[in-house]
Design an enzyme around this catalytic site. Structure first.
Site, PDB file in Angstrom:
ATOM      1  N   GLU A 112       0.828  -1.196   0.000  1.00 41.93           N
ATOM      2  CA  GLU A 112       0.000   0.000   0.000  1.00 41.93           C
ATOM      3  C   GLU A 112       0.868   1.254   0.000  1.00 41.93           C
ATOM      4  O   GLU A 112       1.838   1.357   0.761  1.00 41.93           O
ATOM      5  CB  GLU A 112      -0.912   0.054   1.229  1.00 41.93           C
ATOM      6  CG  GLU A 112      -1.781   1.306   1.208  1.00 41.93           C
ATOM      7  CD  GLU A 112      -2.517   1.607   2.505  1.00 41.93           C
ATOM      8  OE1 GLU A 112      -2.390   0.812   3.465  1.00 41.93           O
ATOM      9  OE2 GLU A 112      -3.212   2.631   2.546  1.00 41.93           O
ATOM     10  N   ASP A 137      10.086   6.291  14.460  1.00 42.31           N
ATOM     11  CA  ASP A 137       9.960   7.716  14.161  1.00 42.31           C
ATOM     12  C   ASP A 137      10.426   8.481  15.388  1.00 42.31           C
ATOM     13  O   ASP A 137       9.830   8.349  16.469  1.00 42.31           O
ATOM     14  CB  ASP A 137       8.488   8.028  13.839  1.00 42.31           C
ATOM     15  CG  ASP A 137       8.271   9.494  13.490  1.00 42.31           C
ATOM     16  OD1 ASP A 137       7.141   9.831  13.101  1.00 42.31           O
ATOM     17  OD2 ASP A 137       9.215  10.306  13.623  1.00 42.31           O
ATOM     18  N   ILE A 138      11.516   9.247  15.246  1.00 41.53           N
ATOM     19  CA  ILE A 138      11.994  10.033  16.384  1.00 41.53           C
ATOM     20  C   ILE A 138      11.789  11.490  16.045  1.00 41.53           C
ATOM     21  O   ILE A 138      12.327  11.992  15.051  1.00 41.53           O
ATOM     22  CB  ILE A 138      13.474   9.745  16.675  1.00 41.53           C
ATOM     23  CG1 ILE A 138      13.671   8.240  16.803  1.00 41.53           C
ATOM     24  CG2 ILE A 138      13.893  10.438  17.969  1.00 41.53           C
ATOM     25  CD1 ILE A 138      15.090   7.816  17.050  1.00 41.53           C
ATOM     26  N   ASP A 139      10.999  12.150  16.855  1.00 43.80           N
ATOM     27  CA  ASP A 139      10.495  13.480  16.549  1.00 43.80           C
ATOM     28  C   ASP A 139      10.989  14.471  17.591  1.00 43.80           C
ATOM     29  O   ASP A 139      10.813  14.242  18.792  1.00 43.80           O
ATOM     30  CB  ASP A 139       8.966  13.370  16.555  1.00 43.80           C
ATOM     31  CG  ASP A 139       8.307  14.607  16.023  1.00 43.80           C
ATOM     32  OD1 ASP A 139       8.876  15.716  16.179  1.00 43.80           O
ATOM     33  OD2 ASP A 139       7.216  14.479  15.464  1.00 43.80           O
ATOM     34  N   GLY A 149      12.728  15.294   6.960  1.00 41.80           N
ATOM     35  CA  GLY A 149      12.444  16.477   6.160  1.00 41.80           C
ATOM     36  C   GLY A 149      12.198  17.710   6.994  1.00 41.80           C
ATOM     37  O   GLY A 149      12.277  18.840   6.513  1.00 41.80           O
ATOM     38  N   LEU A 191       1.219   3.707   8.233  1.00 41.62           N
ATOM     39  CA  LEU A 191       1.829   4.324   7.050  1.00 41.62           C
ATOM     40  C   LEU A 191       2.876   5.336   7.487  1.00 41.62           C
ATOM     41  O   LEU A 191       2.620   6.153   8.375  1.00 41.62           O
ATOM     42  CB  LEU A 191       0.743   5.040   6.229  1.00 41.62           C
ATOM     43  CG  LEU A 191      -0.248   4.110   5.540  1.00 41.62           C
ATOM     44  CD1 LEU A 191      -1.654   4.682   5.572  1.00 41.62           C
ATOM     45  CD2 LEU A 191       0.187   3.867   4.101  1.00 41.62           C
TER      46      LEU A 191
END
EC number: 2.7.7.102
Lengths: 439, 418
Positions: free
Chosen positions: B44, B109-111, B161, B314
């Site tokens: 997907e 995911d490291i934010d 990004g 996703l």
């Protein structure tokens, strides 16, 4: 190659062969049994195992697992029901065979819904955990080897290379070198040791968990749960074929709901309580379910069919005669009130029987009720036993502290029109009731 | 470098998807050697189009199909989801309950937003060179654990990004892991617990697990420069009060006095360490490892478990563009993590600009019009600052290929195919 034709003879296993078929006191139930047994034995084995698993559940909620008194109480239950649990000098073949066969029978009964499966897996896991906990160390090694679990013990060199890390990782190791020297360490793919690595309770290296023997239980149980879960799913698929066997269908259908305690439908105490006692008895010795029905009847002057059936049987079981019963349904009752939090918690956890048992202990002021509760009439019986100190239920004089039934009697005397109304509405309710009392 | 203007995005994306997006390498990745039938076809993708239109369950037959669709739809954002039991773009035709997510890479995911309580320089979506060290430490710590503790070989780290990094673990066995095991891995990697209302977020047991001690060793390399200089966590009363909230009250007064006497965070940190190790405060509230706990609270990685545990989750695709910053989600070279600077990551406008500049120069040289589009494009990105990042990606793909060949050989050996 020529095979001799003719009847296949049933093999009688000689002593050694019997031992070989069940080499351990516990097992993972990987292979289904392949002998023929009679329907009677089928049924009795199944019922015994249900009793065992219910005891496991009960004990697990009432006590802390893994320590006394849980350990000895569970051992007693297992011994009482003649299942295997420990190596002994006596012939272990029968209890182990019983354990093996009964487990597989119950798979048939308990694979049918999510709830049943969950319950079955939980109790079987607790049972296995207990049996594993009493296995002597040398037997553990042999058992693991025979069970085809992917457990490799690492060599001493490998152990000493990682000694510091293993000691620092396992909470169950006391941190001294000596501990590790005597104990085997097993190398297991990390995903098989989920419960250990998620809490950082084991040393991980290169995708493997280095598990000391004493921590193996968690992993063994995980394996067991996964395998049993899969097996139940498979069983459910082949169930239609089994259920089409008319001999088995009724048994399997009722097994998961079965009550396996004393029969209270036989009236032993007829005529030993009076109607005016029912109020006080309802607050003192009625289980909450019956008290609820009692209360509902009192408030609404009506109970639906199911409620009448249940409550009617209960009243019969506590000793009400038909005439008393008929009269009873015409009277009004006083309600009580009682709600401590702990009991509610058990209820919320759907442990209704244990909640009721705790309720019993609380209202009778005992630490341990001394029996395993599973029937409303049993509650009443045991309650009366405590209150009266004897097996017979004496006719009690009305206790001064409880609300008097007299006013209600007066009420019915005065309000004859109300009674007439009651009578007519109750006539309908009475319909089914008479049948029960004429059994 | 051309500055990025979000208004130009649609035009820039057209050029990007036509001339620069590395379709061949991208397909090579997600096809995983074509070993499993329909692996790519059942994957997907989701697109976010202009005006925030979001469409899920996109799937493609092959590389050419992917390319055509991307060029047609010009997505602002591209997300990658799971490999399903059927083609996602046909999921409506599948019997209810039969359409299931089956495999996916393990992702992290490291934010930077999750560190707002411990960074002074920025907050929310902002980042700067002072707080970027947090990402550097996070990559080192998490990557070491994934590689050494879990034995994962194929780990792709990508700049998101804007304000963080992503990790894609692509080993064959890892793609098959259950949601429960994924959650367990995140738990293993977690040390900082508690939301806004929790003051002290790290509690170590007396025995320190090797994962924790190895992570602390990594943090120690950066702590002085990051926390005591760049973040200056003991600069003044306002900042050191936050630290004092993590230590027992019995030493607050003494420390306040001592802090006044000293001139910078480095000196004050030494004070603090001395005060902590002194005998009088060892009690219930103060564990053995208070100094380490403070360091961990300020520096240890914070993961979002929801991103990692769901097989159908996703996540932003590598090489997609961030609509707000224009930056391209580029792979990070694990050999040069410390040198990675998010502010030098190419933006879509800068690479398009570079491409234009090159094309003008090359006009005279290119004669053969029969040259295939693909070949043309293969050299296009090489002329831009995207080149080194694609190289990192190709190295990652090489490693995947090598492993795959190794596995196939093993299998055929076992089957005695000679």
């Amino acid at each position: 190659m020529q095979f001799s034709g003719g009847m296949r003879k049933k093999l009688r296993l000689g002593g050694d062969q019997r031992k070989a078929s069940y080499p351990h006191s516990l097992q993972f139930y990987l292979e289904p049994p392949s002998e023929n047994i009679s329907l009677i034995e089928f049924e009795s084995l199944a019922i015994d195992r249900v009793k065992l698993l219910k005891a496991v559940e009960n004990l697990g909620v009432s006590y802390v697992k893994g320590i006394e008194p849980y350990q000895s109480k569970l051992e007693n239950e297992i011994r009482r029901l003649k299942f295997s649990f420990r190596e002994s000098l006596e012939d272990e073949y029968e209890p182990r065979r019983k354990d093996h066969i009964s487990h597989f029978i119950l798979r048939l009964a308990y694979c049918q819904s999510e709830d049943l499966r969950r319950w079955f897996i939980q109790q079987e896991m607790d049972l296995l955990r207990f049996r594993f906990s009493i296995l002597p160390k040398d037997k553990i090694r042999n058992f693991l080897k025979d069970s085809h679990l992917q457990f490799e013990a690492i060599s001493d060199e490998e152990k000493s290379l990682r000694e510091q890390e293993i000691l620092a990782s396992s909470p169950s190791l006391c941190g001294s070198k000596l501990d590790l020297d005597s104990e085997s360490v097993y190398k297991i793919p990390f995903a098989d040791a989920l419960d250990l690595f998620r809490g950082r309770k084991v040393y991980l290296e290169g995708g493997f968990a280095y598990v000391p023997l004493r921590d193996i239980v968690a992993i063994v149980l995980n394996e067991f749960r996964a395998k049993l879960s899969k097996a139940l799913a498979l069983t459910a698929r082949s169930l239609p074929a089994v259920q089409s066997d008319e001999r088995l269908q009724p048994l399997l259908n009722h097994l998961s709901h079965s009550y396996t305690g004393q029969d209270y439908t036989i009236q032993k105490n007829a005529g030993k309580i009076s109607l005016d006692q029912i109020d006080s008895l309802s607050t003192k010795s009625f289980p909450p379910c019956m008290r609820q029905l009692h209360k509902a009847l009192r408030e609404n002057h009506h109970l639906r069919h199911g409620g009448r059936m249940q409550y009617g049987l209960f009243l019969k079981g506590i000793g009400l005669t038909l005439e008393q019963a008929l009269q009873f349904w015409k009277q009004e009752f006083i309600r009580g009130k009682m709600d401590p939090d702990k009991i509610l918690d058990l209820v919320k956890g759907t442990h209704y029987q244990v909640a009721c048992q705790k309720y019993f202990e609380m209202i009778h002021n005992v630490d341990d009720c001394g029996f395993s509760l599973n029937h409303p009439n049993q509650f009443f019986f045991e309650s009366q036993r405590i209150l009266n100190g004897s097996k017979d239920i004496r006719k009690e004089s009305i206790q001064p502290e409880t609300p008097q039934p007299k006013p209600s009697v007066q009420k019915t005397k005065d309000a004859s029109s109300a009674l007439a109304y009651l009578n007519s509405s109750l006539e309908m309710d009475m319909e089914g009731l008479e049948d029960y009392f004429s059994e | 470098m051309a500055t990025y203007d979000p208004a130009e995005l649609p035009e820039l994306l057209k050029l990007y998807y036509r001339r620069l997006f590395p379709y061949a390498q991208y397909y090579r990745w997600l096809n995983y050697g074509g070993v499993i039938k329909n692996y790519f076809q059942h994957r997907e993708f989701s697109f976010t189009l202009k005006d925030d239109i979001y469409i899920r369950y996109q799937s493609f037959s092959n590389q050419r199909d992917l390319e055509k669709e991307m060029q047609k739809m010009n997505p602002y954002k591209i997300d990658i989801g799971a490999v399903y039991s059927h083609r996602p773009n046909q999921h409506n035709t599948v019997k209810l309950g039969a359409f299931q997510a089956q495999e996916k890479e393990l992702v992290f995911d490291i934010d930077m937003t999750d560190y707002d309580d411990v960074r002074r320089c920025c907050s929310s979506a902002d980042i700067c060179s002072k707080c970027w060290t947090l990402m550097t430490m996070a990559i080192h710590i998490i990557d070491r654990a994934l590689k050494e503790d879990f034995g994962f070989k194929h780990r792709l780290w990508v700049y998101s990004g804007r304000r963080g990094v992503h990790c894609w673990v692509c080993d064959e066995s890892v793609r098959k892991l259950s949601s429960a095991v994924r959650s367990g891995i995140v738990e293993y990697l977690s040390l900082v617990k508690g939301g806004q209302d929790v003051k002290k977020k790290v509690h170590l047991s007396e025995k320190i697990h090797p994962f924790v001690s190895k992570s602390i060793n990594i943090i120690k390399k950066y702590f002085e420069e990051y926390a005591l200089v760049d973040q200056d966590i003991l600069e003044n009363k306002e900042t050191w009060d936050k630290i004092l909230a993590l230590v027992p009250e019995t030493i607050h007064e003494k420390l306040q006095q001592n802090f006044q006497k000293h001139h910078n965070s480095l000196q004050r940190w030494e004070c603090l360490k001395k005060a902590i190790s002194s005998q009088d405060i060892k009690n219930d509230k103060c564990g053995h490892w208070l100094e380490l706990e403070i360091m961990l609270q300020y520096c240890f990685p914070r993961l979002d478990i929801n991103v990692s545990k769901g097989i159908n989750h996703l996540l932003k695709s590598p090489f997609s563009v961030h609509p707000k910053t224009g930056r391209i989600s580029v792979p990070i070279d694990l050999q040069k993590v410390d040198q990675f600077d998010p502010f030098t990551v190419p933006t879509i406008s800068s690479v398009c600009h570079e491409l234009d500049a090159v094309s003008t120069n090359d006009e005279g040289k290119e004669g053969n019009e029969a040259e295939s589009d693909i070949k043309h494009r293969t050299r296009d990105y090489k002329k831009t600052s995207l080149a080194p990042y694609i190289k990192v990606f190709e190295q990652f793909l090489e490693n995947l290929d090598k492993s795959r060949k190794g596995e196939l050989l093993k299998k055929s050996d076992l089957q005695k195919d000679f």
